[in-house]
Design a protein around this motif. Structure first.
Motif, PDB file in Angstrom:
ATOM      1  N   ARG A  57       0.870  -1.178   0.000  1.00  0.00           N
ATOM      2  CA  ARG A  57       0.000   0.000   0.000  1.00  0.00           C
ATOM      3  C   ARG A  57       0.901   1.220   0.000  1.00  0.00           C
ATOM      4  NH1 ARG A  57      -4.078  -0.693   4.652  1.00  0.00           N
ATOM      5  NH2 ARG A  57      -4.537  -2.558   3.424  1.00  0.00           N
ATOM      6  N   ASN A  58       1.688   1.319  -1.054  1.00  0.00           N
ATOM      7  CA  ASN A  58       2.743   2.324  -1.126  1.00  0.00           C
ATOM      8  C   ASN A  58       2.509   3.235  -2.331  1.00  0.00           C
ATOM      9  OD1 ASN A  58       5.085   3.793  -1.104  1.00  0.00           O
ATOM     10  ND2 ASN A  58       6.446   2.086  -1.561  1.00  0.00           N
ATOM     11  N   PRO A  59       1.945   4.420  -2.123  1.00  0.00           N
ATOM     12  CA  PRO A  59       1.612   5.317  -3.243  1.00  0.00           C
ATOM     13  C   PRO A  59       2.837   6.051  -3.779  1.00  0.00           C
ATOM     14  CG  PRO A  59       1.034   6.364  -1.170  1.00  0.00           C
ATOM     15  CD  PRO A  59       1.552   4.988  -0.819  1.00  0.00           C
ATOM     16  N   LYS A  60       3.605   5.369  -4.598  1.00  0.00           N
ATOM     17  CA  LYS A  60       4.851   5.954  -5.110  1.00  0.00           C
ATOM     18  C   LYS A  60       4.610   7.248  -5.875  1.00  0.00           C
ATOM     19  CE  LYS A  60       7.438   1.595  -5.360  1.00  0.00           C
ATOM     20  NZ  LYS A  60       8.513   2.015  -4.429  1.00  0.00           N
ATOM     21  N   ALA A  61       3.482   7.308  -6.579  1.00  0.00           N
ATOM     22  CA  ALA A  61       3.171   8.533  -7.318  1.00  0.00           C
ATOM     23  C   ALA A  61       3.000   9.725  -6.382  1.00  0.00           C
ATOM     24  CB  ALA A  61       1.901   8.332  -8.149  1.00  0.00           C
ATOM     25  N   LEU A  62       2.518   9.468  -5.184  1.00  0.00           N
ATOM     26  CA  LEU A  62       2.350  10.546  -4.208  1.00  0.00           C
ATOM     27  C   LEU A  62       3.696  11.086  -3.761  1.00  0.00           C
ATOM     28  CD1 LEU A  62       0.673  12.242  -2.205  1.00  0.00           C
ATOM     29  CD2 LEU A  62       0.825  10.316  -0.611  1.00  0.00           C
ATOM     30  N   TRP A  63       4.607  10.188  -3.413  1.00  0.00           N
ATOM     31  CA  TRP A  63       5.908  10.650  -2.932  1.00  0.00           C
ATOM     32  C   TRP A  63       6.637  11.439  -4.022  1.00  0.00           C
ATOM     33  CZ3 TRP A  63       3.972   9.703   1.286  1.00  0.00           C
ATOM     34  CH2 TRP A  63       3.530   8.448   1.716  1.00  0.00           C
ATOM     35  N   GLU A  64       6.543  10.948  -5.251  1.00  0.00           N
ATOM     36  CA  GLU A  64       7.184  11.656  -6.367  1.00  0.00           C
ATOM     37  C   GLU A  64       6.557  13.029  -6.567  1.00  0.00           C
ATOM     38  OE1 GLU A  64       9.754  10.942  -8.162  1.00  0.00           O
ATOM     39  OE2 GLU A  64      10.151   8.959  -7.304  1.00  0.00           O
ATOM     40  N   ALA A  65       5.212  13.084  -6.539  1.00  0.00           N
ATOM     41  CA  ALA A  65       4.520  14.355  -6.748  1.00  0.00           C
ATOM     42  C   ALA A  65       4.869  15.355  -5.654  1.00  0.00           C
ATOM     43  CB  ALA A  65       3.014  14.118  -6.798  1.00  0.00           C
ATOM     44  N   LEU A  66       4.843  14.903  -4.405  1.00  0.00           N
ATOM     45  CA  LEU A  66       5.153  15.804  -3.292  1.00  0.00           C
ATOM     46  C   LEU A  66       6.595  16.277  -3.346  1.00  0.00           C
ATOM     47  CD1 LEU A  66       3.315  14.040  -0.319  1.00  0.00           C
ATOM     48  CD2 LEU A  66       2.646  16.157  -1.469  1.00  0.00           C
ATOM     49  N   SER A  67       7.498  15.362  -3.702  1.00  0.00           N
ATOM     50  CA  SER A  67       8.917  15.718  -3.782  1.00  0.00           C
ATOM     51  C   SER A  67       9.154  16.786  -4.852  1.00  0.00           C
ATOM     52  CB  SER A  67       9.738  14.469  -4.080  1.00  0.00           C
ATOM     53  OG  SER A  67      11.113  14.751  -4.038  1.00  0.00           O
ATOM     54  N   GLU A  68       8.500  16.601  -5.991  1.00  0.00           N
ATOM     55  CA  GLU A  68       8.653  17.580  -7.075  1.00  0.00           C
ATOM     56  C   GLU A  68       8.055  18.922  -6.685  1.00  0.00           C
ATOM     57  OE1 GLU A  68       7.149  16.088 -10.763  1.00  0.00           O
ATOM     58  OE2 GLU A  68       8.372  14.257 -10.702  1.00  0.00           O
ATOM     59  N   LEU A  69       6.913  18.912  -6.062  1.00  0.00           N
ATOM     60  CA  LEU A  69       6.271  20.163  -5.643  1.00  0.00           C
ATOM     61  C   LEU A  69       7.124  20.894  -4.610  1.00  0.00           C
ATOM     62  CD1 LEU A  69       2.564  18.969  -5.420  1.00  0.00           C
ATOM     63  CD2 LEU A  69       3.470  20.707  -6.975  1.00  0.00           C
TER      64      LEU A  69
END
Length: 428
Positions: A255-267
């Protein structure tokens, strides 16, 4: 009318497993049905929440039967291994963990509570011979409880309803278990036998129902829901000052939302003000692999990690958060999954970001209630856009929600639907 409810999870058990039938029991009397609860006398609960006992109506009869659980024996010399539920599989297991999991998966079918079936059937057969009960209801997991209902139906012909709080062979962690071919075959066989034999089957999602319609036409969907907490309604609360994104409940390695971590990191890299405003909150079990490999290594300045809080406190945190995060396991049957927290999130009336199939049951609920958005697990760009849009509203002081139809998921409303199903089964 009187129904006997066979459930392993009952207060003081904490966590999501206890909520569904605790709330049904709370409201069944409103619809002319008297519940009797059958549960374990000495259960092994990973989480305890004494506050939930307040929801048990006065005078409810609770019958308890001793249970033998292999987990208790193993816990004496490997406590750390057994504190994790089956759905919280260790991505880097020790040799002993692998051996224990192999034994558990292949020798305790359908689960480690299988040894409770025989004594429960004996006790309940005696109880039912001396007490008038119109129907019995079994709820799983643990799915071994359905075998109690099946055997009682075979022995004495009692009406039986099987409630699947989670799927059996399509549950999120099933494909990760080290099952032999024969063990896997036995699981599928038992599952089919249970569904075919029950007078009525209840599922929690439409996609889950589709899997079983070939076995039994008497299948209805009753989702999980939310309840009104009077003690919470009187508590004043204000929204978090920072742009908080809160996840409540377990987040395991699947249950690991990798897209979330990437999106937050970029923002955070693109917008220093966003980086300062962002607050991530994880209330519940967070897998160490996600913490170590996804969160701790990134430039998130404000992260709070809390293992467990009482249910009321969890609901208060939902209402205070700017944004609520929900994630389903990335696995073959993900379209079926509607995490129980979904409905309390709806009640909290805060924007929801879900990481789940965009054509699944969770996505449908979020869309229909206008409460949020479901984003496919790898869609970083959509995640980034959705968070950016919410952040802009936050900065303008306009991060509000106008949801619709949320009242349909109130526990009392759902219990009314359950009562109609029970009455129909009894009249057959």
């Amino acid at each position: 009318m009187k129904v006997l409810i066979v459930t392993y999870y009952w207060p003081p058990a904490g966590g999501p497993g206890v909520q569904r039938w605790l709330k049904f029991v709370k409201y069944l009397r409103n619809f002319g049905i008297e519940p009797v609860v059958f549960t374990a006398e000495n259960p092994f609960y990973p989480t305890i929440d004494e506050t939930l006992a307040a929801d048990i109506p006065g005078g409810i009869e609770v019958i308890k039967c001793p249970i033998f659980e292999p987990n208790n024996i193993v816990a004496k010399f490997k406590k750390k291994e057994t504190e994790k539920s089956a759905g919280f599989l260790d991505p880097n297991p020790s040799f002993l963990s692998r051996v224990l999991l192999y034994i558990r998966a292949n020798y305790f079918i359908p689960d480690a509570r299988k040894y409770w079936v025989k004594p429960s059937v004996k006790m309940l057969e005696n109880f039912l011979s001396n007490n008038t009960v119109d129907a019995i209801i079994t709820t799983g997991p643990p799915h071994s409880l359905h075998l109690i209902g099946k055997r009682l139906k075979e022995k004495i012909g009692v009406k039986w309803i099987a409630d699947f709080r989670d799927p059996w062979t399509s549950i999120d962690y099933f494909h990760l278990l080290p099952l032999t071919r024969s063990a896997r075959k036995k699981h599928f066989k038992l599952e089919e036998e249970v569904v075919r034999a029950a007078d009525q089957v209840i599922m929690v999602s439409n996609h889950a129902k589709k899997k079983y319609v070939g076995f039994n036409k008497a299948i209805d969907v009753i989702t999980n829901g939310y309840d009104t907490e009077e003690s919470l309604e009187t508590v004043a609360h204000t929204l978090d000052e920072k742009f908080s994104i809160t996840h409540i409940g377990s987040m395991n390695s699947e249950r690991n939302p990798k897209a979330l971590w990437e999106a937050l990191s970029e923002l955070c890299e693109e917008n220093k003000e966003f980086a300062e405003d962002l607050e991530l909150k994880f209330i519940g079990k967070l897998d160490d692999s996600i913490w170590d490999n996804e969160i701790a290594v990134r430039n998130f300045k404000d992260v709070k990690r809390i293992n467990y809080v009482p249910h009321i406190e969890a609901k208060l945190n939902q209402r205070k958060s700017q944004v609520l995060l929900i994630v389903v396991n990335d696995y073959p049957s993900a379209k079926e999954m509607i995490p129980g927290k979904t409905f309390e999130y709806l009640q909290a009336n805060r924007p929801i970001i879900g990481f789940a199939p965009e054509d699944g049951d969770l996505a449908e609920i979020l869309t229909n209630t206008k409460s949020g958005i479901a984003i496919d697990f790898s869609n970083t760009q959509l995640a980034k856009k959705a968070i950016s849009d919410l952040y802009k509203k936050y900065k303008s002081g306009n991060l509000e929600l106008s949801s619709e139809g949320v009242e349909y998921f109130h526990r009392k409303k759902l219990t009314e639907k359950l009562s109609n199903i029970i009455k129909a089964v009894i009249k057959e």
